[in-house]
Design an enzyme around this catalytic site. Structure first.
Site, short mmCIF file in Angstrom:
data_model
loop_
_atom_site.label_atom_id
_atom_site.label_comp_id
_atom_site.label_asym_id
_atom_site.label_seq_id
_atom_site.Cartn_x
_atom_site.Cartn_y
_atom_site.Cartn_z
N ARG A 53 16.71 2.15 -18.40
CA ARG A 53 17.01 1.41 -18.89
C ARG A 53 18.79 1.01 -18.40
O ARG A 53 19.37 1.11 -18.12
CB ARG A 53 17.28 2.42 -20.48
CG ARG A 53 16.64 4.09 -20.06
CD ARG A 53 18.49 4.41 -19.68
NE ARG A 53 19.83 4.17 -20.29
CZ ARG A 53 20.82 3.95 -19.55
NH1 ARG A 53 21.43 4.46 -18.42
NH2 ARG A 53 22.05 3.68 -20.89
N GLY A 54 19.75 0.28 -20.14
CA GLY A 54 20.72 -0.05 -19.50
C GLY A 54 20.52 -1.73 -19.23
O GLY A 54 19.39 -1.72 -18.56
N ALA A 55 20.77 -2.50 -19.80
CA ALA A 55 21.32 -4.08 -19.36
C ALA A 55 20.80 -4.34 -17.41
O ALA A 55 19.89 -5.10 -17.33
CB ALA A 55 22.60 -5.18 -19.03
N ARG A 94 11.67 -5.51 -23.61
CA ARG A 94 12.57 -4.60 -24.63
C ARG A 94 13.51 -6.13 -24.94
O ARG A 94 13.55 -7.03 -24.12
CB ARG A 94 13.31 -3.89 -23.84
CG ARG A 94 12.68 -2.29 -24.10
CD ARG A 94 13.85 -1.63 -23.17
NE ARG A 94 15.00 -1.45 -24.53
CZ ARG A 94 16.02 -0.45 -24.15
NH1 ARG A 94 16.42 0.26 -23.13
NH2 ARG A 94 16.65 -0.15 -25.60
N GLN A 207 21.44 8.76 -24.87
CA GLN A 207 22.31 8.69 -23.30
C GLN A 207 23.38 8.87 -22.82
O GLN A 207 23.67 9.41 -21.83
CB GLN A 207 22.38 7.25 -23.69
CG GLN A 207 20.93 6.55 -24.46
CD GLN A 207 19.86 6.21 -23.82
OE1 GLN A 207 19.17 7.61 -22.86
NE2 GLN A 207 18.78 5.69 -22.82
N ASP A 248 24.74 -5.03 -23.75
CA ASP A 248 23.41 -5.37 -23.40
C ASP A 248 23.34 -7.20 -23.52
O ASP A 248 22.25 -7.76 -23.08
CB ASP A 248 22.07 -4.88 -24.41
CG ASP A 248 22.26 -3.91 -24.05
OD1 ASP A 248 22.56 -3.00 -24.49
OD2 ASP A 248 20.78 -3.22 -23.29
N ASN A 258 25.69 -3.72 -28.69
CA ASN A 258 25.43 -2.33 -27.72
C ASN A 258 25.16 -1.33 -27.91
O ASN A 258 24.63 -2.05 -29.92
CB ASN A 258 26.96 -2.05 -27.17
CG ASN A 258 26.99 -1.07 -25.78
OD1 ASN A 258 26.42 -1.28 -24.90
ND2 ASN A 258 27.79 0.01 -25.85
N LYS A 259 24.47 -0.48 -27.67
CA LYS A 259 24.44 0.82 -28.33
C LYS A 259 24.78 0.87 -29.55
O LYS A 259 25.81 0.83 -30.25
CB LYS A 259 24.54 1.61 -27.34
CG LYS A 259 24.06 3.46 -27.96
CD LYS A 259 22.01 3.52 -28.80
CE LYS A 259 21.15 2.79 -27.24
NZ LYS A 259 20.70 3.71 -26.55
O1 MRU Z 1 19.22 1.95 -24.81
P1 MRU Z 1 19.56 1.84 -24.15
O2 MRU Z 1 19.66 3.44 -22.74
O3 MRU Z 1 19.43 0.63 -22.59
O4 MRU Z 1 21.43 0.92 -24.30
C1 MRU Z 1 22.31 1.18 -23.01
C2 MRU Z 1 23.11 0.88 -23.49
O5 MRU Z 1 23.73 0.09 -24.06
C3 MRU Z 1 24.79 0.19 -22.69
O6 MRU Z 1 25.35 0.39 -23.19
C4 MRU Z 1 24.38 -1.23 -22.07
O7 MRU Z 1 23.05 -1.64 -21.82
C5 MRU Z 1 25.59 -2.08 -21.33
S1 MRU Z 1 25.37 -1.31 -19.84
C6 MRU Z 1 25.76 -1.46 -18.27
#
Ligand code: MRU
Length: 369
Positions: A53-55, A94, A207, A248, A258-259
């Site tokens: 996960r994470g962009a 996603r 996370q 993201d 973002n999250k």
């Molecule tokens: O749902 P996730 O864990 O994929 O969400 C991740 C985030 O929101 C991160 O902050 C974002 O992807 C930046 S990662 C460098």
């Protein structure tokens, strides 16, 4: 990044070039499990279920997905239509992180240029590897640029601890190396600046408390886990010097997804006059969007991620139900922070204001003709 003296990345290609290996992030911090992804279905499952996960990492994983699609083509000729179809399946794994479509399209574009099947497979692999290396390097540069901000605060505080707050995990686990939001933190730590990180995102998937805390702890960086709602209180009491988060998807006008909960941190930061920076590689800009709130798709995930909490109980990982079994829950995974609340962007090309004008000054090739 170094974990127990070993160099680790969250993703790599197996030596036989037949499987993509990833750290299964659902199992951290209590278990360290490597998963093998052998085909497009495995890649889609790993993205959906959040093994990865994470962009930036979602993008790199999907890029390797195009390679696996080519490698496992049902016909030797590797038809373009088949590849395009597999790519559109990958892109729908996603919805929010734009890096996913960006990386898939980038690999596909190069693969479609070549004819011979072996060349298609090799091109897909080298392109995926190239994206991974480029993201690692982008994050290193984000660290260099962001370090200036942390250094400035440290000087102003005459060497006293710089307190940063970050939300969710935008660390190396979410990228390839260094992370985005964490890159300036790692760089400051390497430079000997006294840093301490308030770590949140304790719900819905923890996370922050699972992943960011694990990363920082393994690196020896001082950190404290707080609940998602504690940030405003800390800011009111002068306990936060700067907020740095990842994203993201950012519009070319400076809105950022973002999250979930990031928006509330930005509001609290603004109310308390605390700088709120967003660290991102250029692959996370969506150059087609102008209004983040209206246009960025916000993922809604399984409500059970909220209803159940997972943790270690006497050495065994267990999941327990928290609310009344019959109560419905809604799980919005991201929110959008409007540009007006963002002090600036930390990118691989430097720091800029969250305005279309400033962003495009850093990325002039994105200016419309
Ligand atoms: O749902 P996730 O864990 O994929 O969400 C991740 C985030 O929101 C991160 O902050 C974002 O992807 C930046 S990662 C460098």
């Amino acid at each position: 990044m170094k974990v127990d003296d070993k160099n680790l990345r969250p993703i790599w290609l197996d030596t036989d070039l037949k499987a993509v290996k990833v750290i299964d992030q659902r199992r951290l911090p209590h278990e360290f499990v490597i998963a093998d992804l052998k085909n497009v279905d495995d890649i889609i499952m790993a993205i959906k279920e959040m093994y990865v996960r994470g962009a930036p990492l979602i993008g790199v994983t999907a890029a390797y997905g195009v390679y696996l699609a080519a490698l496992n083509s049902p016909v030797k000729t590797i038809e373009d239509d088949y590849l395009k179809e597999e790519c559109s399946r990958l892109k729908s794994a996603r919805p929010t992180a734009v890096n996913l479509a960006w990386a898939v399209d980038k690999v596909l574009f190069e693969v479609l240029k070549v004819e011979k099947p072996k060349k298609k497979i090799d091109t897909a692999r080298t392109q995926a590897e190239k994206i991974a290396e480029a993201e690692a390097e982008n994050c290193r540069k984000i660290g260099e640029h962001g370090l200036v901000l942390v250094d400035e605060i440290s000087r102003r505080k005459k060497g006293k601890t710089v307190n940063l707050l970050t939300h969710c995990n935008a660390g190396w686990l979410a990228c390839i190396e260094y992370g985005t939001a964490t890159a300036p933190i790692y760089a400051a730590y390497e430079k000997g600046i006294d840093v301490h990180v308030w770590v949140d995102e304790t719900r819905p998937l923890n996370q922050g408390s699972r992943l960011t805390a694990w990363e920082l702890g393994r690196h020896g960086i001082k950190h404290t886990i707080i609940t998602d709602n504690a940030g405003g209180h800390l800011m009111q009491h002068g306990m936060v010097d700067i907020v740095i988060v990842g994203t993201d998807r950012a519009t070319c006008t400076g809105d950022v997804a973002n999250k979930i909960g990031t928006y509330l941190k930005a509001l609290a930061a603004r109310d308390n006059n605390i700088p709120f920076y967003v660290a991102l590689p250029s692959s996370t800009f969506d150059w087609n969007l102008k209004d983040g709130i209206k246009e960025i798709p916000i993922e809604e995930r399984d409500p059970d991620e909220i209803r159940y909490v997972q943790g270690l109980d006497q050495g065994i990982t267990r999941s327990v139900l928290v609310p009344p079994a019959s109560s419905p829950a809604a799980n919005f995974a991201f929110d959008v922070t409007p540009a007006r609340l963002v002090t600036g962007f930390i990118t691989e090309r430097g720091i800029c204001k969250a305005t279309e004008h400033d962003i495009k000054r850093l990325f002039p090739e994105k200016k419309s003709p």
